[in-house]
Design a protein around this motif. Structure first.
Motif, PDB file in Angstrom:
ATOM      1  N   GLU A 168      24.761  63.822  59.920  1.00 44.58           N
ATOM      2  CA  GLU A 168      23.703  62.910  59.494  1.00 44.58           C
ATOM      3  C   GLU A 168      24.246  61.498  59.688  1.00 44.58           C
ATOM      4  O   GLU A 168      25.410  61.215  59.373  1.00 44.58           O
ATOM      5  N   ASN A 203      25.558  52.469  58.568  1.00 46.60           N
ATOM      6  CA  ASN A 203      25.265  52.283  57.150  1.00 46.60           C
ATOM      7  C   ASN A 203      25.739  53.490  56.353  1.00 46.60           C
ATOM      8  O   ASN A 203      26.190  53.357  55.223  1.00 46.60           O
ATOM      9  N   HIS A 204      25.615  54.658  56.971  1.00 50.30           N
ATOM     10  CA  HIS A 204      25.997  55.901  56.309  1.00 50.30           C
ATOM     11  C   HIS A 204      26.149  56.988  57.373  1.00 50.30           C
ATOM     12  O   HIS A 204      25.338  57.067  58.298  1.00 50.30           O
ATOM     13  N   GLU A 250      18.598  62.292  61.225  1.00 45.30           N
ATOM     14  CA  GLU A 250      18.435  63.016  59.972  1.00 45.30           C
ATOM     15  C   GLU A 250      19.335  64.235  60.027  1.00 45.30           C
ATOM     16  O   GLU A 250      19.786  64.634  61.102  1.00 45.30           O
ATOM     17  N   SER A 304      19.730  56.612  64.657  1.00 46.90           N
ATOM     18  CA  SER A 304      19.935  57.318  63.386  1.00 46.90           C
ATOM     19  C   SER A 304      19.516  58.779  63.533  1.00 46.90           C
ATOM     20  O   SER A 304      18.621  59.106  64.312  1.00 46.90           O
ATOM     21  N   ASP A 331      23.033  57.146  59.668  1.00 43.29           N
ATOM     22  CA  ASP A 331      22.147  55.988  59.624  1.00 43.29           C
ATOM     23  C   ASP A 331      22.935  54.852  60.253  1.00 43.29           C
ATOM     24  O   ASP A 331      23.841  54.293  59.630  1.00 43.29           O
TER      25      ASP A 331
END
Length: 149
Positions: A72, A128-129, A101, A99, A74
């Motif tokens: 996953e 970001n993540h 999911e 990004s 982002d």
């Protein structure tokens, strides 16, 4: 005669224990699953791109090793690779340009050697993540804290 009887009982006991151990050897054990996790956020590193690596090795030579990966992200882009840590040979690689999911997939690694060390390497830009989990259904895989050399 008593010594012979005691010896026979001891031999029967050893054979019985060995048989029980062999019978249980084929039963899958959830404890044998090794999962390597990486959880990264924008505070992980101030360089861009940043790199996160996790080391593992195998305790015996393997023709093929399958891993279940959950990924996953982002961020702008990411590259996930599995490489030989000594030679830098890429055994598997995937690139994402946007990004992602949560996505689950299997990878197959071939010709792993017990004397080598391997690295799961994530390189990301503007992250970001990101969460990466690599699960091996084999007790021959061990995660390493530091390189062999």
């Amino acid at each position: 005669m008593k010594k012979l009887a005691a010896l026979c009982i001891a031999l029967i006991g050893m054979v019985s224990l060995t048989s029980c151990m062999n019978a249980n050897a084929n039963v899958p054990d959830t404890e044998d699953k090794v999962t390597i996790e990486m959880k990264l956020d924008e505070n992980y590193d101030d360089t861009d791109p940043f790199i996160n690596e996790r080391l593992f090795c195998v305790s015996e030579d393997l023709d093929t090793l399958t891993a279940e990966v959950t990924f996953e992200m982002d961020g702008e882009s990411g590259i996930l690779e599995v490489k030989n840590n000594k030679t830098n040979e890429v055994l598997w690689s995937e690139t994402w340009e946007t990004s992602v999911e949560e996505e689950a997939f299997s990878i197959s690694l071939e010709n792993l050697k017990k004397d080598d060390e391997y690295v799961i390497c994530f390189t990301g830009t503007e992250i970001n993540h990101a969460t990466i989990e690599v699960a091996f259904d084999s007790d021959v895989v061990q995660e390493r804290e530091g390189p062999l050399q």
